[in-house]
Design a protein around this motif. Structure first.
Motif, PDB file in Angstrom:
ATOM      1  N   PHE A  47       6.823  -0.082  40.536  1.00 48.29           N
ATOM      2  CA  PHE A  47       6.081  -0.506  39.356  1.00 48.29           C
ATOM      3  C   PHE A  47       6.806  -0.168  38.055  1.00 48.29           C
ATOM      4  CE2 PHE A  47       2.828   0.620  42.582  1.00 48.29           C
ATOM      5  CZ  PHE A  47       2.378  -0.665  42.836  1.00 48.29           C
ATOM      6  N   TYR A  48       8.022   0.347  38.169  1.00 48.62           N
ATOM      7  CA  TYR A  48       8.767   0.772  36.968  1.00 48.62           C
ATOM      8  C   TYR A  48       8.925  -0.380  35.986  1.00 48.62           C
ATOM      9  CZ  TYR A  48      12.763   2.150  34.093  1.00 48.62           C
ATOM     10  OH  TYR A  48      13.601   2.424  33.039  1.00 48.62           O
ATOM     11  N   TYR A  49       8.631  -0.081  34.713  1.00 52.36           N
ATOM     12  CA  TYR A  49       8.808  -1.079  33.672  1.00 52.36           C
ATOM     13  C   TYR A  49       9.203  -0.370  32.380  1.00 52.36           C
ATOM     14  CZ  TYR A  49       8.237  -5.364  31.034  1.00 52.36           C
ATOM     15  OH  TYR A  49       8.474  -6.469  30.266  1.00 52.36           O
ATOM     16  N   PRO A  50      10.420  -0.547  31.900  1.00 57.74           N
ATOM     17  CA  PRO A  50      10.918   0.200  30.739  1.00 57.74           C
ATOM     18  C   PRO A  50      10.513  -0.434  29.409  1.00 57.74           C
ATOM     19  CG  PRO A  50      12.658  -1.177  31.605  1.00 57.74           C
ATOM     20  CD  PRO A  50      11.467  -1.400  32.499  1.00 57.74           C
ATOM     21  N   GLY A  51       9.293  -0.263  29.004  1.00 57.34           N
ATOM     22  CA  GLY A  51       8.845  -0.845  27.742  1.00 57.34           C
ATOM     23  C   GLY A  51       7.356  -1.081  27.743  1.00 57.34           C
ATOM     24  N   ASN A  52       6.910  -1.908  26.799  1.00 55.31           N
ATOM     25  CA  ASN A  52       5.485  -2.212  26.716  1.00 55.31           C
ATOM     26  C   ASN A  52       5.030  -2.931  27.987  1.00 55.31           C
ATOM     27  OD1 ASN A  52       5.621  -1.168  24.143  1.00 55.31           O
ATOM     28  ND2 ASN A  52       5.721  -3.165  23.146  1.00 55.31           N
TER      29      ASN A  52
END
Length: 326
Positions: A47-52
């Motif tokens: 589920f990694y998401y670097p940001g909004n």
């Protein structure tokens, strides 16, 4: 028929001393209140998401399929689909669940499961019939170090709290329903004399906040029933854009009841930073369960003493006996 008082480890009576429950959206360090946020910041997580991160995007779609999760509705261009009520996004595992067995959502979530009892121990995001709001987890707001004269920090040093990251309730797409009135985060239940303090801010101007006012809706939910008449609208008429404030606390008398608290926007964009709930740990209504051992069709209850049906999944009690209903 007879009533019986059930004794179980999960239902042990709690001390009558009020406790402080602090809910921050931090994700750089392990977050026991919002476990799913840890997954968004963990590069090893699927589920990694670097940001909004859009919990609900500008089209009213909840948790885009890109990240392997069910969607709320299917957008057509920028037109918001039919609002599916009775659903929630759990901050324990990031999944969409039904809040009751009687909820009958359509579209892509027709087969969604009822939210397990364990998930109610953590906050969840939900919405009502007025519409769903674009809701974004936005990392980088605030600081856990010290107050600074900077955007997304406290407007004044006396309002500062050690927090990092926030959740923004904002507008939907240009052609869809623009609603900021019926989406909220619900926090786990407490009881007794309860005090709720909110740290929040807003951006000013335009369609996001045409009245240039910071507004927060705090709704008490007594024993599973939202008390709309007691919704508290917290307002601050002279906010500084991109800053947050420690707003005046609100209190509720939940003596003998379980009180969950909903915090959400009230018509204007809301940047929610931190929530503190002071009360006693919630107790169970399980002592009111009716036991009729001779009746195979006896009522089924969850561990909070709420009657459920055969579609409910999780730990249940029937005829005084606990078992897992799958």
């Amino acid at each position: 028929m007879k009533k019986t008082l059930l004794f179980a480890a999960a239902l042990t009576a709690f001390a009558a001393n009020a406790e402080v429950f602090d809910y921050s959206f931090r994700s750089e360090t392990p977050n026991a209140q919002f476990p799913f946020l840890n997954e968004l910041a963990n590069a090893e997580s699927p589920f990694y998401y670097p940001g909004n991160y859009n919990l609900v995007n500008q089209y009213g779609v909840a948790l885009p399929e890109t990240y392997g999760l069910k969607v709320l509705t299917v957008p057509e261009g920028e037109t918001v689909g039919v609002v599916e009520t009775g659903l929630a996004i759990s901050f324990l595992d990031g999944q969409i669940y039904k809040l009751s067995a009687s909820a009958q959502p359509g579209g892509d979530v027709a087969d969604v499961e009822v939210m397990p009892e364990e998930n109610y121990k953590y906050p969840f995001l939900s919405w009502g019939s007025k519409g769903v709001t674009r809701t974004i987890f936005m990392p980088g707001w605030g600081t856990e170090d010290a107050w600074a004269d900077a955007d997304y920090n406290a407007a004044v040093e006396s309002d500062w709290v050690a927090t990092k990251n926030g959740v923004q309730f904002t507008r939907l797409g240009t052609d869809g329903v623009v609603s900021r009135q019926d989406t909220y985060i619900q926090y786990p239940a407490v009881t007794g004399k309860v005090t709720v303090t909110v740290w929040a801010g807003c951006n000013l101007g335009g369609t996001a906040n045409p009245d240039n006012v910071l507004k927060v809706a705090v709704t008490p939910v007594f024993d599973g029933v939202a008390d709309e008449e007691q919704t508290v609208h917290i307002e601050k008429n002279d906010p500084v854009t991109k800053r947050y404030y420690k707003l005046d606390p609100v209190t509720f008398d939940a003596t003998g009841k379980n009180l969950a608290v909903r915090v959400g926007a009230d018509g204007a964009q809301l940047n929610l930073m931190y929530v503190r709930i002071e009360g006693e740990p919630a107790t169970s209504a399980i002592e009111d369960i009716i036991v009729d051992e001779a009746n195979e069709n006896a009522p089924i209850y969850n561990v909070m003493g709420i009657q459920v049906d055969e579609n409910y999944k999780g730990l249940v009690i029937k005829n005084g006996k606990k078992y897992i209903q799958r």
